[in-house]
Scaffold this motif. Structure first.
Motif, PDB file in Angstrom:
ATOM      1  N   LYS A  68    -106.534 -79.019 -44.789  1.00  0.00           N
ATOM      2  CA  LYS A  68    -107.002 -80.136 -45.371  1.00  0.00           C
ATOM      3  C   LYS A  68    -107.669 -79.385 -46.926  1.00  0.00           C
ATOM      4  CE  LYS A  68    -108.828 -83.777 -43.880  1.00  0.00           C
ATOM      5  NZ  LYS A  68    -110.087 -84.772 -43.025  1.00  0.00           N
ATOM      6  N   THR A  69    -108.479 -78.475 -46.594  1.00  0.00           N
ATOM      7  CA  THR A  69    -109.344 -77.790 -47.950  1.00  0.00           C
ATOM      8  C   THR A  69    -108.098 -77.333 -48.834  1.00  0.00           C
ATOM      9  OG1 THR A  69    -109.719 -75.722 -46.764  1.00  0.00           O
ATOM     10  CG2 THR A  69    -111.380 -77.462 -46.634  1.00  0.00           C
ATOM     11  N   VAL A  70    -107.132 -76.600 -48.232  1.00  0.00           N
ATOM     12  CA  VAL A  70    -106.124 -76.114 -49.102  1.00  0.00           C
ATOM     13  C   VAL A  70    -105.630 -77.107 -49.855  1.00  0.00           C
ATOM     14  CG1 VAL A  70    -104.169 -74.805 -49.012  1.00  0.00           C
ATOM     15  CG2 VAL A  70    -105.731 -74.484 -47.429  1.00  0.00           C
ATOM     16  N   PHE A  71    -105.140 -78.514 -49.427  1.00  0.00           N
ATOM     17  CA  PHE A  71    -104.632 -79.390 -49.968  1.00  0.00           C
ATOM     18  C   PHE A  71    -105.522 -80.077 -51.004  1.00  0.00           C
ATOM     19  CE2 PHE A  71    -101.987 -78.830 -46.371  1.00  0.00           C
ATOM     20  CZ  PHE A  71    -100.501 -78.729 -46.921  1.00  0.00           C
ATOM     21  N   TYR A  72    -106.752 -80.411 -50.565  1.00  0.00           N
ATOM     22  CA  TYR A  72    -107.820 -80.696 -51.681  1.00  0.00           C
ATOM     23  C   TYR A  72    -107.878 -80.029 -52.788  1.00  0.00           C
ATOM     24  CZ  TYR A  72    -109.834 -83.957 -48.306  1.00  0.00           C
ATOM     25  OH  TYR A  72    -110.014 -85.105 -47.362  1.00  0.00           O
ATOM     26  N   LYS A  73    -108.030 -78.435 -52.658  1.00  0.00           N
ATOM     27  CA  LYS A  73    -107.838 -77.697 -53.710  1.00  0.00           C
ATOM     28  C   LYS A  73    -106.888 -77.700 -54.686  1.00  0.00           C
ATOM     29  CE  LYS A  73    -108.777 -72.961 -55.011  1.00  0.00           C
ATOM     30  NZ  LYS A  73    -108.961 -71.326 -54.408  1.00  0.00           N
ATOM     31  N   HIS A  74    -105.663 -77.933 -53.968  1.00  0.00           N
ATOM     32  CA  HIS A  74    -104.410 -77.826 -54.926  1.00  0.00           C
ATOM     33  C   HIS A  74    -104.311 -79.110 -55.612  1.00  0.00           C
ATOM     34  CE1 HIS A  74    -100.397 -77.709 -56.054  1.00  0.00           C
ATOM     35  NE2 HIS A  74    -100.158 -78.896 -55.693  1.00  0.00           N
ATOM     36  N   GLY A  75    -104.913 -80.438 -55.059  1.00  0.00           N
ATOM     37  CA  GLY A  75    -104.850 -81.740 -55.887  1.00  0.00           C
ATOM     38  C   GLY A  75    -105.766 -81.593 -57.068  1.00  0.00           C
ATOM     39  N   ILE A  76    -106.657 -81.037 -56.906  1.00  0.00           N
ATOM     40  CA  ILE A  76    -107.875 -80.820 -57.854  1.00  0.00           C
ATOM     41  C   ILE A  76    -107.466 -79.988 -58.953  1.00  0.00           C
ATOM     42  CG2 ILE A  76    -110.252 -80.020 -58.557  1.00  0.00           C
ATOM     43  CD1 ILE A  76    -111.039 -80.617 -55.366  1.00  0.00           C
ATOM     44  N   GLU A  77    -106.891 -79.065 -58.563  1.00  0.00           N
ATOM     45  CA  GLU A  77    -106.313 -78.216 -59.806  1.00  0.00           C
ATOM     46  C   GLU A  77    -105.339 -78.774 -60.531  1.00  0.00           C
ATOM     47  OE1 GLU A  77    -105.298 -74.515 -57.444  1.00  0.00           O
ATOM     48  OE2 GLU A  77    -107.261 -73.851 -57.417  1.00  0.00           O
ATOM     49  N   GLU A  78    -104.248 -79.445 -59.716  1.00  0.00           N
ATOM     50  CA  GLU A  78    -103.251 -80.043 -60.878  1.00  0.00           C
ATOM     51  C   GLU A  78    -103.714 -81.113 -61.588  1.00  0.00           C
ATOM     52  OE1 GLU A  78     -99.764 -79.424 -60.462  1.00  0.00           O
ATOM     53  OE2 GLU A  78    -100.916 -77.548 -59.643  1.00  0.00           O
ATOM     54  N   VAL A  79    -104.921 -81.991 -61.267  1.00  0.00           N
ATOM     55  CA  VAL A  79    -105.198 -82.697 -61.983  1.00  0.00           C
ATOM     56  C   VAL A  79    -106.091 -82.251 -63.102  1.00  0.00           C
ATOM     57  CG1 VAL A  79    -107.163 -84.884 -62.015  1.00  0.00           C
ATOM     58  CG2 VAL A  79    -105.542 -84.402 -60.275  1.00  0.00           C
ATOM     59  N   GLU A  80    -106.903 -81.166 -63.035  1.00  0.00           N
ATOM     60  CA  GLU A  80    -107.653 -80.592 -64.097  1.00  0.00           C
ATOM     61  C   GLU A  80    -106.924 -79.672 -64.975  1.00  0.00           C
ATOM     62  OE1 GLU A  80    -110.886 -76.965 -64.554  1.00  0.00           O
ATOM     63  OE2 GLU A  80    -110.121 -77.339 -62.722  1.00  0.00           O
ATOM     64  N   LYS A  81    -105.686 -79.375 -64.661  1.00  0.00           N
ATOM     65  CA  LYS A  81    -104.707 -78.952 -65.480  1.00  0.00           C
ATOM     66  C   LYS A  81    -104.414 -80.020 -66.734  1.00  0.00           C
ATOM     67  CE  LYS A  81    -102.188 -75.777 -62.427  1.00  0.00           C
ATOM     68  NZ  LYS A  81    -100.822 -75.460 -61.733  1.00  0.00           N
ATOM     69  N   VAL A  82    -104.289 -81.121 -66.270  1.00  0.00           N
ATOM     70  CA  VAL A  82    -104.057 -82.310 -67.311  1.00  0.00           C
ATOM     71  C   VAL A  82    -105.110 -82.783 -67.877  1.00  0.00           C
ATOM     72  CG1 VAL A  82    -102.686 -84.484 -67.397  1.00  0.00           C
ATOM     73  CG2 VAL A  82    -102.145 -82.807 -65.923  1.00  0.00           C
ATOM     74  N   ASP A  83    -106.378 -83.006 -67.159  1.00  0.00           N
ATOM     75  CA  ASP A  83    -107.474 -83.662 -68.023  1.00  0.00           C
ATOM     76  C   ASP A  83    -108.683 -83.220 -67.234  1.00  0.00           C
ATOM     77  OD1 ASP A  83    -109.838 -85.708 -68.292  1.00  0.00           O
ATOM     78  OD2 ASP A  83    -108.136 -86.612 -69.216  1.00  0.00           O
ATOM     79  N   SER A  84    -109.448 -82.418 -67.884  1.00  0.00           N
ATOM     80  CA  SER A  84    -110.530 -81.479 -67.224  1.00  0.00           C
ATOM     81  C   SER A  84    -111.624 -82.312 -66.639  1.00  0.00           C
ATOM     82  CB  SER A  84    -111.389 -80.705 -68.043  1.00  0.00           C
ATOM     83  OG  SER A  84    -111.864 -81.381 -69.256  1.00  0.00           O
ATOM     84  N   TYR A  85    -111.839 -83.821 -67.450  1.00  0.00           N
ATOM     85  CA  TYR A  85    -112.840 -84.818 -66.922  1.00  0.00           C
ATOM     86  C   TYR A  85    -112.332 -85.476 -65.799  1.00  0.00           C
ATOM     87  CZ  TYR A  85    -116.722 -88.166 -67.325  1.00  0.00           C
ATOM     88  OH  TYR A  85    -117.692 -88.899 -66.989  1.00  0.00           O
ATOM     89  N   ALA A  86    -111.203 -85.692 -65.636  1.00  0.00           N
ATOM     90  CA  ALA A  86    -110.516 -86.301 -64.473  1.00  0.00           C
ATOM     91  C   ALA A  86    -110.701 -85.345 -63.304  1.00  0.00           C
ATOM     92  CB  ALA A  86    -109.055 -86.458 -64.665  1.00  0.00           C
ATOM     93  N   GLY A  87    -110.386 -84.175 -63.515  1.00  0.00           N
ATOM     94  CA  GLY A  87    -110.532 -83.109 -62.364  1.00  0.00           C
ATOM     95  C   GLY A  87    -111.945 -82.953 -61.894  1.00  0.00           C
ATOM     96  N   LEU A  88    -113.001 -83.066 -62.853  1.00  0.00           N
ATOM     97  CA  LEU A  88    -114.298 -83.195 -62.620  1.00  0.00           C
ATOM     98  C   LEU A  88    -114.552 -84.331 -61.534  1.00  0.00           C
ATOM     99  CD1 LEU A  88    -117.294 -82.217 -62.695  1.00  0.00           C
ATOM    100  CD2 LEU A  88    -117.395 -83.648 -64.982  1.00  0.00           C
ATOM    101  N   LEU A  89    -114.041 -85.536 -61.635  1.00  0.00           N
ATOM    102  CA  LEU A  89    -113.964 -86.625 -60.945  1.00  0.00           C
ATOM    103  C   LEU A  89    -113.496 -86.404 -59.567  1.00  0.00           C
ATOM    104  CD1 LEU A  89    -113.613 -89.400 -63.567  1.00  0.00           C
ATOM    105  CD2 LEU A  89    -115.628 -89.135 -62.176  1.00  0.00           C
ATOM    106  N   CYS A  90    -112.455 -85.836 -59.701  1.00  0.00           N
ATOM    107  CA  CYS A  90    -111.730 -85.646 -58.275  1.00  0.00           C
ATOM    108  C   CYS A  90    -112.364 -84.495 -57.535  1.00  0.00           C
ATOM    109  CB  CYS A  90    -110.244 -85.236 -58.786  1.00  0.00           C
ATOM    110  SG  CYS A  90    -109.083 -86.506 -59.154  1.00  0.00           S
ATOM    111  N   SER A  91    -112.938 -83.674 -58.210  1.00  0.00           N
ATOM    112  CA  SER A  91    -113.607 -82.357 -57.595  1.00  0.00           C
ATOM    113  C   SER A  91    -114.801 -83.119 -56.810  1.00  0.00           C
ATOM    114  CB  SER A  91    -113.987 -81.263 -58.394  1.00  0.00           C
ATOM    115  OG  SER A  91    -114.877 -80.509 -57.727  1.00  0.00           O
ATOM    116  N   LYS A  92    -115.630 -83.976 -57.365  1.00  0.00           N
ATOM    117  CA  LYS A  92    -116.840 -84.418 -56.870  1.00  0.00           C
ATOM    118  C   LYS A  92    -116.281 -85.197 -55.641  1.00  0.00           C
ATOM    119  CE  LYS A  92    -121.010 -86.488 -56.902  1.00  0.00           C
ATOM    120  NZ  LYS A  92    -122.306 -85.557 -56.612  1.00  0.00           N
TER     121      LYS A  92
END
Length: 257
Positions: A81-105
């Motif tokens: 699960k941690t592997v997929f979580y990390k991948h999802g956060i990275e994909e969002v951050e590539k497009v929008d860093s603030y959105a990536g921050l929210l997803c990381s949280k």
């Protein structure tokens, strides 16, 4: 994957489709609940994409041999699960860093209390990511961020309420997550309460006790209905790919009584 079990079949909802409902809810909130224009696109993007970590995983769902059912987002093993979580956060951050921050949280919160080494490493890495993104932002506002994250949680929970319950479920038989109401973050002070009360009145209508939208909102849930007999003969993945897709329209209406 979100799974509801019936006698002869499993109703399976991909996290991507659940997240899309969350995004539709966010995009239609009334004006007083909408983030300031500067952040609106980022917040909505985060809500639409907050479960992208599951996107590829759900295309070929895993079988839980202990429960003789598909793995769900609740019981899926933590380490992968941690592997997929990390991948999802990275994909969002590539497009929008603030959105990536929210997803990381959002993702790191799920594993805060997990004592496994891998989970704690994941949480630590995400805390470092959050610090890096915050430092890159101009005039970061913690209170605004808390409000935006509260919106993500709220829209996530509203969508989960729809996905985890059978349409038309009586209140006393609702999923345990929501029998006492839908939690609201203290950062969303416009509600002045800790819970929202939702209830199904029929298979296509949910009543809300707060005015969330300017008008009744109809959203469409996509789900696959997978026959258990097919799974026993062909396996889960092939059966899932062959399963019929259902489109379920759900209307959210304010209770005026």
């Amino acid at each position: 994957m979100i799974v509801r079990e019936h006698r002869n079949e499993f109703v399976m909802i991909e996290q991507e489709h659940h997240a899309y409902l969350s995004g539709e809810i966010a995009a239609n909130l009334k004006e007083s609940l909408i983030p300031e224009k500067e952040f609106r696109e980022s917040v909505e993007y985060a809500i639409y994409k907050h479960d992208d970590g599951w996107k590829l995983l759900d295309k070929q769902p895993f079988w839980n041999d202990q429960k003789q059912a598909p793995f769900t987002f609740v019981d899926f093993p933590v380490l992968p699960k941690t592997v997929f979580y990390k991948h999802g956060i990275e994909e969002v951050e590539k497009v929008d860093s603030y959105a990536g921050l929210l997803c990381s949280k959002h993702y790191s919160r799920f594993l805060l209390d997990d004592t496994s080494k891998e989970a704690q490493v994941f949480v630590q890495q995400e805390e470092e990511r959050q610090k890096r993104i915050i430092q890159s932002l101009t005039d970061f506002d913690q209170d605004a961020f808390n409000f935006h994250y509260g919106l993500l949680q709220l829209c996530d929970n509203l969508s989960l309420y729809i996905c985890l319950n059978e349409p038309g479920t009586p209140k006393e038989k609702e999923h345990p997550f929501f029998q006492k109401g839908i939690p609201v973050s203290s950062s969303i002070d416009v509600f002045n309460r800790e819970k929202l009360n939702f209830r199904w009145v029929d298979e296509n209508t949910i009543l809300t006790d707060k005015l969330l939208f300017d008008r009744p909102l109809t959203i469409t849930l996509q789900q696959e209905v997978v026959n258990k007999n097919s799974i026993s003969k062909k396996g889960l993945i092939e059966s899932y790919h062959e399963a019929p897709t259902q489109q379920v329209n759900v209307k959210l209406v304010r209770d005026t009584n």
